[in-house]
Scaffold this motif. Sequence first.
Motif, mmCIF file in Angstrom:
data_model
loop_
_atom_site.group_PDB
_atom_site.id
_atom_site.type_symbol
_atom_site.label_atom_id
_atom_site.label_comp_id
_atom_site.label_asym_id
_atom_site.label_seq_id
_atom_site.Cartn_x
_atom_site.Cartn_y
_atom_site.Cartn_z
ATOM 1 N N ARG A 1 -12.708 51.408 -45.285
ATOM 2 C CA ARG A 1 -11.344 51.629 -45.421
ATOM 3 C C ARG A 1 -10.837 50.637 -44.263
ATOM 4 N NH1 ARG A 1 -10.482 57.886 -45.422
ATOM 5 N NH2 ARG A 1 -8.277 57.187 -45.048
ATOM 6 N N VAL A 2 -11.621 50.154 -43.268
ATOM 7 C CA VAL A 2 -11.275 49.103 -42.398
ATOM 8 C C VAL A 2 -11.548 47.590 -42.442
ATOM 9 C CG1 VAL A 2 -11.734 48.563 -39.626
ATOM 10 C CG2 VAL A 2 -11.846 50.875 -40.532
ATOM 11 N N ALA A 3 -10.699 46.837 -42.302
ATOM 12 C CA ALA A 3 -10.751 45.560 -42.637
ATOM 13 C C ALA A 3 -11.892 44.754 -42.206
ATOM 14 C CB ALA A 3 -9.450 44.468 -42.369
ATOM 15 N N GLU A 4 -12.784 44.128 -42.927
ATOM 16 C CA GLU A 4 -13.975 43.706 -42.296
ATOM 17 C C GLU A 4 -13.853 42.706 -40.942
ATOM 18 O OE1 GLU A 4 -17.483 42.359 -44.859
ATOM 19 O OE2 GLU A 4 -16.375 40.535 -44.606
ATOM 20 N N ALA A 5 -12.647 41.705 -41.234
ATOM 21 C CA ALA A 5 -12.380 41.025 -39.986
ATOM 22 C C ALA A 5 -12.093 41.738 -38.749
ATOM 23 C CB ALA A 5 -11.323 39.868 -40.465
ATOM 24 N N SER A 6 -11.297 42.702 -38.932
ATOM 25 C CA SER A 6 -10.990 43.571 -38.003
ATOM 26 C C SER A 6 -12.125 44.220 -37.233
ATOM 27 C CB SER A 6 -9.847 44.481 -38.047
ATOM 28 O OG SER A 6 -9.350 45.339 -37.168
ATOM 29 N N ARG A 7 -13.059 44.804 -38.115
ATOM 30 C CA ARG A 7 -14.240 45.431 -37.551
ATOM 31 C C ARG A 7 -15.095 44.415 -36.722
ATOM 32 N NH1 ARG A 7 -19.652 46.843 -41.346
ATOM 33 N NH2 ARG A 7 -21.074 46.889 -39.317
ATOM 34 N N ILE A 8 -15.153 43.146 -37.033
ATOM 35 C CA ILE A 8 -16.110 41.857 -36.493
ATOM 36 C C ILE A 8 -15.238 41.675 -35.136
ATOM 37 C CG2 ILE A 8 -16.821 39.751 -36.527
ATOM 38 C CD1 ILE A 8 -17.352 40.174 -39.539
ATOM 39 N N GLU A 9 -13.954 41.333 -35.360
ATOM 40 C CA GLU A 9 -13.239 40.892 -34.057
ATOM 41 C C GLU A 9 -12.807 42.116 -33.019
ATOM 42 O OE1 GLU A 9 -10.997 37.735 -31.824
ATOM 43 O OE2 GLU A 9 -12.421 37.857 -33.822
ATOM 44 N N ASP A 10 -12.604 43.129 -33.511
ATOM 45 C CA ASP A 10 -11.929 44.239 -32.677
ATOM 46 C C ASP A 10 -13.119 45.494 -32.658
ATOM 47 O OD1 ASP A 10 -9.358 43.140 -32.625
ATOM 48 O OD2 ASP A 10 -8.975 43.876 -34.595
ATOM 49 N N VAL A 11 -13.594 45.779 -33.522
ATOM 50 C CA VAL A 11 -14.522 47.136 -33.144
ATOM 51 C C VAL A 11 -15.684 46.478 -32.659
ATOM 52 C CG1 VAL A 11 -15.625 48.806 -34.450
ATOM 53 C CG2 VAL A 11 -13.649 48.289 -35.169
ATOM 54 N N GLU A 12 -16.451 45.621 -33.284
ATOM 55 C CA GLU A 12 -17.523 45.090 -32.524
ATOM 56 C C GLU A 12 -17.097 44.377 -31.474
ATOM 57 O OE1 GLU A 12 -20.043 43.342 -35.446
ATOM 58 O OE2 GLU A 12 -20.177 45.263 -36.731
ATOM 59 N N GLY A 13 -16.225 43.640 -31.382
ATOM 60 C CA GLY A 13 -15.913 42.659 -30.162
ATOM 61 C C GLY A 13 -15.678 43.216 -28.996
ATOM 62 N N TRP A 14 -14.652 44.359 -28.961
ATOM 63 C CA TRP A 14 -14.327 44.798 -27.581
ATOM 64 C C TRP A 14 -14.431 46.340 -27.637
ATOM 65 C CZ3 TRP A 14 -10.083 48.081 -27.537
ATOM 66 C CH2 TRP A 14 -9.174 47.856 -28.604
ATOM 67 N N PHE A 15 -14.078 46.927 -28.769
ATOM 68 C CA PHE A 15 -14.205 48.571 -28.722
ATOM 69 C C PHE A 15 -15.613 49.035 -28.602
ATOM 70 C CE2 PHE A 15 -14.165 52.881 -30.682
ATOM 71 C CZ PHE A 15 -13.170 53.374 -29.831
ATOM 72 N N GLU A 16 -16.549 48.458 -29.203
ATOM 73 C CA GLU A 16 -17.951 49.074 -29.141
ATOM 74 C C GLU A 16 -18.331 48.877 -27.452
ATOM 75 O OE1 GLU A 16 -22.172 48.183 -31.115
ATOM 76 O OE2 GLU A 16 -20.517 47.538 -32.055
ATOM 77 N N PRO A 17 -18.319 47.712 -27.072
ATOM 78 C CA PRO A 17 -18.781 47.799 -25.659
ATOM 79 C C PRO A 17 -17.943 48.687 -24.817
ATOM 80 C CG PRO A 17 -18.549 45.438 -26.367
ATOM 81 C CD PRO A 17 -17.821 46.470 -27.416
ATOM 82 N N LEU A 18 -16.703 49.018 -25.036
ATOM 83 C CA LEU A 18 -16.111 50.026 -24.314
ATOM 84 C C LEU A 18 -16.709 51.451 -24.519
ATOM 85 C CD1 LEU A 18 -13.475 50.855 -22.527
ATOM 86 C CD2 LEU A 18 -12.345 50.705 -24.617
ATOM 87 N N ILE A 19 -16.551 51.717 -25.844
ATOM 88 C CA ILE A 19 -16.857 53.278 -25.936
ATOM 89 C C ILE A 19 -18.457 53.534 -25.607
ATOM 90 C CG2 ILE A 19 -17.407 52.854 -28.482
ATOM 91 C CD1 ILE A 19 -16.206 55.818 -26.642
ATOM 92 N N GLU A 20 -19.248 52.498 -25.878
ATOM 93 C CA GLU A 20 -20.621 52.731 -25.523
ATOM 94 C C GLU A 20 -20.981 52.860 -24.139
ATOM 95 O OE1 GLU A 20 -23.695 52.466 -27.532
ATOM 96 O OE2 GLU A 20 -22.214 52.918 -29.059
ATOM 97 N N GLY A 21 -20.349 52.037 -23.294
ATOM 98 C CA GLY A 21 -20.503 52.302 -21.741
ATOM 99 C C GLY A 21 -19.697 53.524 -21.272
ATOM 100 N N LEU A 22 -18.930 54.152 -22.191
ATOM 101 C CA LEU A 22 -18.340 55.358 -21.475
ATOM 102 C C LEU A 22 -18.698 56.760 -22.283
ATOM 103 C CD1 LEU A 22 -14.556 54.174 -22.081
ATOM 104 C CD2 LEU A 22 -15.838 54.528 -19.827
ATOM 105 N N ALA A 23 -19.124 56.664 -23.575
ATOM 106 C CA ALA A 23 -19.642 57.803 -24.111
ATOM 107 C C ALA A 23 -21.238 57.923 -24.647
ATOM 108 C CB ALA A 23 -18.747 58.210 -25.415
ATOM 109 N N SER A 24 -21.724 56.884 -24.320
ATOM 110 C CA SER A 24 -23.392 56.786 -24.851
ATOM 111 C C SER A 24 -24.054 56.801 -23.682
ATOM 112 C CB SER A 24 -23.528 55.719 -25.776
ATOM 113 O OG SER A 24 -22.771 55.714 -26.936
ATOM 114 N N GLY A 25 -23.668 57.479 -22.586
ATOM 115 C CA GLY A 25 -24.754 57.432 -21.125
ATOM 116 C C GLY A 25 -25.567 58.304 -21.147
#
Length: 678
Positions: A480-504
């Motif tokens: 349900r999420v556009a592939e380009a947005s997943r690459i650019e936004d989710v994996e590009g900047w949101f993933e590093p953000l949430i990993e550093g905050l919630a996966s510690g």
Amino acid sequence: MPEHEVAEQPAVAEPAARPEGRAGPGEHVVAVVGAGPRGTSFLERLLAHLEELPADGRARAPWLRVVVIDSAVHGPGRVWDPEQSPLHLMNTPASYPTVAPVGRTCEQLAPSSISLSFSQWRRRRGLVDEDAPDTDFPRRADYGRYLADVHRQTVEALQDRPGVAVESIRAAAVAVEREDPDDAASASLLTLDDGTTRRADAVVLAVGHVPARLNDAGARTASAAEELGLRHVAPAVPTDVDVEAFPAGETVLIRGMGLNFFDLMIRATVGRGGRFRWDPQAEAGRRCAYVPAGREPLLVAGSRRGAPYRAKTDAPGFVPAGIRLVHLTDAAIEEAERRHGTLDFAAHLWPLIARDVLATYYRTLVEVAGELFDDPAGFVEAFDALLRRDDLGEQVLASRGQALLHVHAPDAIWLDVRSLGRPFDGVTFASAAQHREHMLAYLEDDAASSAAGAASPVKMAIGAMHAARMRLKALISEGRVAEASRIEDVEGWFEPLIEGLASGPPMQRIEELAALMRAGVVDILGPDPLLDVDRGAGCFTAESPWVEAEPMTARWLVEAMMPANRVRLSDSPLVRSLLASGLARSQEVVDVAGAPRAGKGFAVTAAPHRLVDASGAASPSIYVLGLQLSSVQWGTAIAAEAGGDPQAGARTLADADAAAGSVVQTALGAAVLEAPAG
């Protein structure tokens, strides 16, 4: 007080491999390649499907042979080896993981006769008191013993089924090919590293973490290190890193401050005879002191964010209890789809997530520090009204929010949600000592906020973002999420953000890190560190552009991260052979510019995730589970969530269930799934 001693545990026995030999006439052979958590979940789901067959259907079923192939211990695999150091801790509470359906998950996935979670297993084994909470972070070796037990019980239960046999082979599969190269529906031939070949009617690939080739930059670093006689340790599973080889008293540079870093840190200190002294009466963040053994190296670590992953909160629950998403709701998501079609993360989802994070932060702040506000109820009402305005962009909303906060609570700070992941952005330090002082203050504050649990506005805000991440994972898996947005936004900047905050790590690790810094055994580089090779000086160098200090030098550089999860970079003979033969291909994705590129994982169908070959045809009998699904799923989970939704936290079980159901349908035929008339 954290314990670092472990009682002697009995050795884990391998399940008996009976009966042995090649498939007999009429046998349907299923090869499970990989006997770690996901392979074990597949076997448990296979058992559940077989147990649901009518009795007369079972009697008429053709012989089913399950061949389980893995060179590591079956059940735990390499990552969860029960013999690993007892110093290694899980980064999820004991209440979370399972490899079989339990609790509310059973409403959608029928449990098998051996279904039990890690929490239930610990109580049955007497490792914790019956009424003890599951908020602790157990040893990874204990989770490995759970996996070994579940695997053994599952294999035994399968072997007890009429017409079912199981073989357990301690070897690695190095190649899979079609028995008839011209027939996509033909059986598969598996070559093992002991030189033998096995034929299988179906193959389940559950290979997990596999070795990977270095990228160009990593390869250049490794080549220079070899040329200069330096030691470069490539990304690896932590248990595979020889920490004993780190020279005592020498500087060892470490790139990465995630979970692998904490494993290396504890083994290079306590693992070498050092010890922590704990004072439970001291303030959180300063409860721990380190007594060196004199054999430690000096660990100097760096990461782009300039800080380690934040500690888990002491608030109970994988997502802290009390977290409620009021903006990222099903209704809001469906409305965005109705208006815009496929979802764009930055445009349609992030604004909702950011509002939930802000709402959670300030509601918690009002609850625990209401004295900061002139009219707490009035602020909450006005702030909620502001957050409901979907016509305000992120920056305008921040400006209006700051103005509102200044009126009601001029001494309260505005939460910049994105800056949570980079706490030192824009801050320069006049010396290494000044940076060290700020870093210690940050670690102590992080530990204190974790200890505060649900009374910490920051940790509850992170909890809201974590809850949103779980919802986002489901949306991505559902396409349900556009592939380009997943690459650019989710994996590009949101993933590093949430990993550093919630996966510690557990809070204990942050307290230990602070103690090691105070003892001079560990140091941390500033943000955006530059780790390089100085050929003239014959050493590695490390410095941060934000800290005014001389570069650190060392003969050792350790990459504290797992091997890259990209099939194109895989150094696994099996994965390489699948790609080279054309039996598999990487998923092609399209970036924001519309350019095609290779995705991380294999190309697969929708569940049950059949492998897609180089021609674009789906294999009818080769299934993929786990990490190599990363082109159609986002994020990797160590396990399913006990009692979780199969479309969200327990998706690994849903994937295994879909593959097992397909295998059973094919192996036994539709006729045995219905009782015969009369």
